[in-house]
Write a protein that holds these residues in place. Structure first.
Motif, short mmCIF file in Angstrom:
data_model
loop_
_atom_site.label_atom_id
_atom_site.label_comp_id
_atom_site.label_asym_id
_atom_site.label_seq_id
_atom_site.Cartn_x
_atom_site.Cartn_y
_atom_site.Cartn_z
N ARG A 23 -65.91 43.40 8.79
CA ARG A 23 -65.95 43.15 10.24
C ARG A 23 -64.96 42.03 10.54
O ARG A 23 -65.13 40.90 10.08
CB ARG A 23 -67.38 42.78 10.65
CG ARG A 23 -68.31 43.98 10.53
CD ARG A 23 -69.71 43.68 11.04
NE ARG A 23 -70.47 44.91 11.09
CZ ARG A 23 -71.10 45.46 10.05
NH1 ARG A 23 -71.05 44.88 8.88
NH2 ARG A 23 -71.75 46.58 10.18
N HIS A 25 -63.97 40.75 13.57
CA HIS A 25 -64.13 39.93 14.77
C HIS A 25 -65.44 39.16 14.74
O HIS A 25 -66.45 39.66 14.27
CB HIS A 25 -64.06 40.81 16.02
CG HIS A 25 -62.80 41.62 16.08
ND1 HIS A 25 -61.60 41.09 16.46
CD2 HIS A 25 -62.56 42.91 15.75
CE1 HIS A 25 -60.67 42.03 16.39
NE2 HIS A 25 -61.23 43.14 15.95
N ARG A 26 -65.37 37.96 15.28
CA ARG A 26 -66.54 37.08 15.30
C ARG A 26 -66.70 36.55 16.72
O ARG A 26 -65.72 36.22 17.39
CB ARG A 26 -66.31 35.93 14.33
CG ARG A 26 -67.41 34.93 14.28
CD ARG A 26 -67.00 33.79 13.36
NE ARG A 26 -68.00 32.77 13.39
CZ ARG A 26 -68.74 32.43 12.34
NH1 ARG A 26 -68.54 33.00 11.18
NH2 ARG A 26 -69.63 31.48 12.46
N HIS A 27 -67.95 36.44 17.16
CA HIS A 27 -68.24 35.93 18.50
C HIS A 27 -69.28 34.82 18.38
O HIS A 27 -70.24 34.96 17.64
CB HIS A 27 -68.77 37.04 19.41
CG HIS A 27 -67.79 38.16 19.57
ND1 HIS A 27 -66.78 38.14 20.48
CD2 HIS A 27 -67.66 39.33 18.90
CE1 HIS A 27 -66.07 39.24 20.38
NE2 HIS A 27 -66.58 39.98 19.42
N GLU A 28 -69.04 33.76 19.12
CA GLU A 28 -70.00 32.65 19.13
C GLU A 28 -70.76 32.70 20.44
O GLU A 28 -70.17 32.84 21.52
CB GLU A 28 -69.26 31.31 19.01
CG GLU A 28 -70.21 30.14 18.95
CD GLU A 28 -69.47 28.84 18.75
OE1 GLU A 28 -69.99 27.82 19.22
OE2 GLU A 28 -68.38 28.85 18.16
N VAL A 29 -72.08 32.59 20.35
CA VAL A 29 -72.93 32.65 21.53
C VAL A 29 -73.81 31.41 21.54
O VAL A 29 -74.48 31.12 20.55
CB VAL A 29 -73.83 33.92 21.51
CG1 VAL A 29 -74.74 33.95 22.72
CG2 VAL A 29 -72.98 35.16 21.42
N VAL A 55 -76.19 42.55 18.33
CA VAL A 55 -75.24 43.67 18.28
C VAL A 55 -75.93 44.97 18.64
O VAL A 55 -75.44 45.76 19.46
CB VAL A 55 -74.56 43.74 16.90
CG1 VAL A 55 -73.78 45.04 16.75
CG2 VAL A 55 -73.65 42.55 16.69
#
Length: 130
Positions: A23, A25-29, A55
């Motif tokens: 994977r 791509h990384r997203h920070e929430v 996800v």
């Protein structure tokens, strides 16, 4: 994504299956303490990690794969319960037909049939979620 974890353990995988190439791509929430509490509770209920929960929830059209897995596990459990109760009913019917007397366990067995039927109804209602 496979629903069966390595080693033949059906319905127990917490992490998503690996994908070829990984994977990228990384997203920070960032979430508030209340949101974190809700995420922790939901992830624990579904027995998944918070990233997997986020996800699946975001990409789901209706139910998540985890919810589908849980519904399948419940239906398998209900199938086994129904088979056991059916066996009891058959044994009671055989004894009643042979002796002409109603078996003393009839009331308990019929109550078990009602409980299994209610669980089946609840499982079906759970599948009908928007």
């Amino acid at each position: 994504m496979s629903e069966q974890a390595p080693g033949g353990r059906l319905f127990t995988r917490r992490r998503r299956a690996n994908v070829e190439g990984g994977r990228q791509h990384r997203h920070e929430v960032k979430v508030s303490p209340d949101e974190e509490e809700t995420l922790l509770r939901l992830a624990a209920e579904q027995r998944v990690t918070i990233p997997r929960l986020l996800v699946e929830s975001a990409l789901a059209s209706g139910e998540t794969p985890t919810e589908r897995r849980d519904a399948m596990a419940e239906l398998f459990t209900l199938h086994r319960l129904l088979a056991a109760v059916s066996n009891n009913v058959n044994q009671i019917a055989k004894a009643t037909n042979a002796t002409g007397e109603v078996h003393e366990d009839l009331r308990a067995t019929l109550n078990a049939v009602r409980r299994v039927a209610q669980r089946i109804d609840q499982a079906i209602d759970g599948l009908d979620r928007p």
